[in-house]
Design a protein around this motif. Structure first.
Motif, PDB file in Angstrom:
ATOM      1  N   SER A   9     -26.077  24.781  37.405  1.00 32.91           N
ATOM      2  CA  SER A   9     -26.052  24.065  38.392  1.00 32.91           C
ATOM      3  C   SER A   9     -27.111  24.339  39.442  1.00 32.91           C
ATOM      4  O   SER A   9     -26.766  24.614  40.425  1.00 32.91           O
ATOM      5  CB  SER A   9     -24.845  23.714  39.036  1.00 32.91           C
ATOM      6  N   LEU A  10     -28.527  24.194  38.939  1.00 25.89           N
ATOM      7  CA  LEU A  10     -29.771  24.893  39.516  1.00 25.89           C
ATOM      8  C   LEU A  10     -29.819  24.196  40.952  1.00 25.89           C
ATOM      9  O   LEU A  10     -30.293  25.320  41.951  1.00 25.89           O
ATOM     10  CB  LEU A  10     -30.819  24.466  38.609  1.00 25.89           C
ATOM     11  N   ASP A  11     -29.249  22.988  41.291  1.00 26.82           N
ATOM     12  CA  ASP A  11     -29.468  22.447  42.751  1.00 26.82           C
ATOM     13  C   ASP A  11     -28.846  23.101  43.508  1.00 26.82           C
ATOM     14  O   ASP A  11     -29.133  23.398  44.849  1.00 26.82           O
ATOM     15  CB  ASP A  11     -29.374  21.027  42.548  1.00 26.82           C
ATOM     16  N   ARG A  12     -27.545  23.565  43.228  1.00 18.14           N
ATOM     17  CA  ARG A  12     -26.684  24.396  44.155  1.00 18.14           C
ATOM     18  C   ARG A  12     -27.417  25.666  44.754  1.00 18.14           C
ATOM     19  O   ARG A  12     -27.543  26.272  45.842  1.00 18.14           O
ATOM     20  CB  ARG A  12     -25.568  24.748  43.458  1.00 18.14           C
TER      21      ARG A  12
ATOM     22  N   LEU B 102     -30.582  26.200  44.600  1.00 16.56           N
ATOM     23  CA  LEU B 102     -31.788  25.893  45.287  1.00 16.56           C
ATOM     24  C   LEU B 102     -31.545  25.837  46.791  1.00 16.56           C
ATOM     25  O   LEU B 102     -32.227  26.168  47.520  1.00 16.56           O
ATOM     26  CB  LEU B 102     -32.547  25.036  44.575  1.00 16.56           C
TER      27      LEU B 102
END
Lengths: 253, 253, 253, 253, 253, 253, 253, 253
Positions: D158-161, D163
């Motif tokens: 969950s890359l957005d978390r 970032l």
């Protein structure tokens, strides 16, 4: 042992007879017994050329010829092969047989009597990469006197080819099945025939499980019943099948 | 990125539109996007019960139900299963489906609409020891909306059983083939059908290459073309096949 | 089987029809079926040049040309490549395509009709060290008829480059993602797109986990859902993606 | 050394001064120096409860309290924890702090003065399975006097978390990043921030590369620059970060 | 993110300002950001010459010079080194520094301004076999601006030499300790000084645990607190120490 | 330590006496102690030629000659050997002894007095592939002053040869037994004699357990009581046996 | 195949005859062939109790009894054994034979006719820890009809005991030799007798090479010629020897 | 051998004399020789309790008592220990000595005469986790008659404690040095003393290199000269040191 010795002391047995019975255990002259064992068992000594110079191999070939009338070299690269061929090129009493793909050289004196067993070993391969170990097995089997039936180029990816050979496979006394990569061929065959199978893993493949590791572990894990030799150990597979062939031959006599 | 922002500054794009385009990259509210991704991709989040207490699993089930209307638990032992069943025993709006052999539990609110894909995944096993990972794959595939065709009890040691299933295997969109021990089944099938196969190694066997290691390395070394997931990774195999099934479904629509 | 044969005996079915149904299982002429399978499945046979002499490869190329009108060589070093090029240099009916970085050679008769699939495979690499396996995948995919979209030079250490490509990645039918060292790229991408991903570990890196071992085990352990091929197995990844592409193509027709 | 001794013999240096200089090397009273080193370095001795009985741990806690006014127990299971709590339940001068998820117990005399460093360590985890090793790191860091900033539940899937946390990550003096399975998180973060990162592999995952092996090898192979500790070695990561924090603190003073 | 965009739409923030804040996450022009990151972090990109031709390395050196005014090559064999030296032999604006034992080449334009950090890294080696990885660490540390204190030829088999260096070791901000064979040196030093130590295992030794495997596992198992990089990963150790040195430098400013 | 220093300050002890007592621990002049230790312990320093250039070895030989009157080189390939021989070819005061099979070179000044121990080490080998490590052991043992009794060409496959040597084996003070492949020889001998045995595994064999791995693990698992050195570590085995021989010699004096 | 079918269509062959010839390949009724193969090959199916509940085993026993009149269970723990015994306690037509040390249970209907082969398998063990795998081999061998000669308690550490048994060993048709720890016994025996030997590694030993790993690799590396089965795979060794015994029996008839 | 037999036949030697000379090789009464060897060599047989029931151990103890007047049990858990104690609780002629930490039990008849060697073995440990293997070594050494000097609680992390013991270490005839984790202690000591050292790796540590693997490989790779036994093989280390001690004792007599 005491009884034997006392019988000897009492003159009931000759020294030769006692020696003969004790010799099952040991001997004080090592070289002689080895020769004896070779003739009795039909298992020829072989010279592994790996990590030896051509000169060292040539010397060992000479020694073996003197002792037994024959010398077998395995893992012979072209340099070794050429050296051995040259060594006996002028000698009409010596024959040199080279199998390039098997990397074996067999040298025989003309007086050497090859053994002859009434037994057939089926030697199954999947492709050209099995050539060296399978050829090694074929060479030693022939030197032990067994008939070798080569059944080449059948692999599990073309199952119909495999199935076509089942009747021929069933006629063999014992099978050596070479296989690289995932090594599935012996497992598939063992589900189709009731002839005992010795699995011979081949050092093909790269990455994880490469160099024959997957083939070896797959054969050891087979859901059928195989016995196995080490990766590329064609010589070992051949001798093992040859020893079984000798048992067949003994019974058939 | 500058262009987008300048277009926004110039009033050519609304903040919503710019956010939508940028959101392909990132979002500041993590939880929301995950839910979005789940619905868009049809890949449900699952709760791995390994190393979690029954209480921890129950809490996570609750959270998942609130967020998505469904919760999927894998590797659920009887204690965990009983705890989840008891948790919703009184609630008529919640259904709990337990698959003991798959060790999965699926909890759904009555309002939950299950996805439905026009695609069929063949799930091949060799025997009862494949039950857990294969069942895990079946559960997640069904939750993703794929039709699962179970083809059980075919193994390379009884090749005729395998061959009988070839026509059925050819009808599938994609195959997951589970196999333990030496793991030869996917290789044999890949030589017989042109449906893509995902190999699923099973942690059977003991000694050298045991616990699925021979199966994994055999599949990675296969002389046919397989893709592979980790040992016992039925969930991963199922999701991967489900994602491919979704592609089929998109095209068929 | 008995029913089929009795229907044939009763004249209800022709020998051809019965053969056709039985042939799903086996054939007595191995070679013919292999060719048939190749055409039916669109999976070309390939010649792995590793451990073969240039002469051996040339012979196999000739055989393949005769049988199918095309030959594909992988892992071809410059010696092998030169030998194959020279072999057909004078023949206007034969074209030879060499891809140095992929180490592949494709030889075609002018009459050969290449397949053409309505499907696109995205082929993602992180850098120049992925060139050989990725090129191998591209070659076989093109020979199977798929469209290959190369997306090079994106790696997790420069995440913004990766993110920029997300829209393009989402347009592909399926993705092959090559990665060496720690092999994190397929995992990161699988969290961003819902296209199924085949991980292709590359044999880079030294020390512990080097030669692609960390990449392989990382992809097998991925917290997202990947399927994986062996280290450097670009050919396998390509065929697997090609088989899936053929399924897409069948539906789209 | 001779010069020192001659200076002492000549009365130019006092025995204390010479001892002080020589003591950089050695001491004849082992116990005393250890205590000295602990106070000087701020690295508390800890009692690893693994393979020790509750009684053995209790004795060691007592010894540590007497020597330093504090005792730290790691890998304490509930039995050990209960034994230590009961041991000092009646003693108003002794406080016992238990962290169940970290499996640590810290016992302090009321007179013990905790160290206080002007430095912040960011402690990043991906999920609940990292709780024990990360908690272990947090405990020892706090006992060394560092400020610990916990940044939990960010993972590469969950890359957005991930970032979203970059600005916070950049504020830390140093980062410990825990990750199990494929262990990609430290690599991804090291591409985003310029704070030095200590990778802490976690023993999650099953099958090939499981139990943290993939995470460890992935971090060692990272295409970014990480230093690493052993699998689950939260204590080691904490002490290493604490030693660096002490250097920061020294400079800031 | 919405707030930022609305502020931009409302004219409260300029596109540049918004881009600047968003750029913490991503950028659409990959190349530019990498350069930015390099300058901001002081971590120079390096060209790993392994598996690259001299021509490929030369091209990459050129590219790096254009982008940053400097190029660093590691694992450069004599052929690569000669190619790079020859490339700039005639150019008075370009200096080429070769370190044969470190196998590194650093190329700089005369206008390049080297960074300068107020921090000292102690670089400890046991003997000549550590020369390459230790030299690699020294090169990158110097390019990052740190002062490198080399402390060579101390090993646990001659403990008195080791002890003699303790006062010097204590003066360093951080230590990199290289060790091959059994890799005991970092453990011994960590018991003597309170400076944080990064262990650098060296690929010496043969047989079981050879090629640095014993050193790596010994450092990971150390009864003191080390962090570790991969076998021979001098570059990684250097960058990690350099990043910590930058933190020291920031505080000291 | 304080007491010693106060006694010195008080003039009760001389600086020399205090230094002497303290020197058991440390010294400030590293080089001197090493030489002292070598003479005291009779363990000569040796130069491992692996990964060193002929020039580097020559320099180290010179240094060793100057320091101790003797230099021992191990793992010397023909290039290194020739370089060392040439270096002292003209010098009548220097003798150079080369053992090609052992790959050792010993250089002595004419004034060098070789040690002479009243102890005999039996050095048992199975065949020619053990020549290098066994020769290495023989060289270092002779340089330490022990009498070396070579007992070659006995192996478990010809057990009678082995048994013939039992009386000779029983006369030795200690045995080093080299064995490759499956490494069974030391186990068999340890069941026949009561002389302590150091097992020396040899890097022969291919496939699973090859390169001496089976021999090492077999010796470590021996059902008799062996101690073991690493694969091919003839030097280590020799020094260890030499240290024991020195103890024998001390008692016999 | 076409010829066969056309002969059938022409009435030259009956459907039964054609089926019979084709059936060498495949059959459409899987179960029947398996039974056929069992009777023809004399290889009984066995039920591996590992990871099965007592209830699951009992059901499989029942099925096996119905199909073949006999059921063989391996790896039966006391719970499984008790369940099977109780299942048939009241049934006078069913006999249950339990071998506790072998962990096998054999159930037979009174009408079952055991096979009887004219062949003898020597089963050699070193001690009590070999009991389970060796017993497993003995059970399956007896069920296949072979005569089993147990030769227990001979090990390489007491070589004289081993030598005493040589005459008896030479009388066997084939040998299974079990050995744990370093697994040297089959190697020693293969140098003394010319009967083919199947090595059976036993999972004894701890530490490096423990759990039978040293024994397996030692047998694979043997300087004599062995074939090998997996660690503790007594069942596999027994079936393999039984298949060879059947070949002996066929010839002797 | 022939000469011996002919001398016997000629009456020149008595049967007893000939038997005596031949018996150096073999004997037909296995049990007797073993007892002889035990008494002659002073190496007592021991009963490894692992995987044996308390009843099995008790029986073996009884047998051993009858044969030799003493029985030694290793790896005895509390159940086994209690069973053996109870077995002889009422017998005033039998003494039972239990060492709980060593997990050994020694049972002696009152008439048993313990051997007594004039030799001292130093047994060095780093901490409490070494208790079992070190205790095992101590027990067997004492039963062999050696004097055991325990030197506990010295480890490389507190080097000064180690250095303090150097004079005592130098007084020993031979040293066994136990060490877990990274196993550096024997290496450090071997650089300080000239007494031969047997390294005993201990199964401490977790993660990579855990369970004693790092310690074993570190000792095998030691830059000093150690011989090594397997992980936790205290019994083997003790017997090996005991055999060397017997040699010392023989000389001293």
């Amino acid at each position: 042992m005491r009884e034997l010795l006392e019988a000897l002391a009492a003159g009931e047995l000759s020294p030769e007879a006692v020696e003969s019975r004790l010799r099952g255990y040991v001997t004080s002259e090592a070289g002689r017994l080895d020769t004896a064992r070779t003739q009795r068992a039909g298992v020829p000594e072989a010279i592994l050329a790996t990590r030896k110079t051509a000169a060292e191999v040539s010397t060992l070939v000479d020694t073996s010829l003197e002792g037994t009338g024959r010398a077998i070299v395995t893992r012979a690269d072209p340099t070794v092969t050429a050296a051995v061929e040259q060594q006996y090129a002028e000698d009409p009493e010596i024959s040199v047989n080279v199998d390039d793909r098997a990397q074996t050289v067999v040298v025989r004196e003309s007086s050497f009597e090859s053994p002859d067993l009434d037994a057939t070993v089926g030697l199954v391969t999947a492709g050209t990469s099995d050539a060296m170990p399978a050829g090694e097995a074929a060479t030693i089997l022939r030197e032990m006197g067994a008939t070798v039936e080569r059944i080449d180029d059948i692999g599990v990816a073309s199952l119909d080819r495999t199935l076509d050979q089942v009747p021929l496979l069933r006629e063999q006394d014992i099978l050596i099945v070479a296989a690289g990569r995932e090594g599935a061929l012996p497992t598939v065959l063992a589900g189709l025939v009731d002839v005992p199978i010795i699995g011979l893993p081949i050092s093909t493949g790269y990455g994880h499980g490469g160099e024959g590791r997957a083939a070896l572990s797959g054969m050891l894990q087979s859901c059928t019943a195989l016995s196995v030799v080490n990766i590329d150990a064609g010589f070992t597979a051949g001798v093992q099948a040859g020893l079984i062939a000798r048992q067949f031959d003994k019974i058939r006599e």
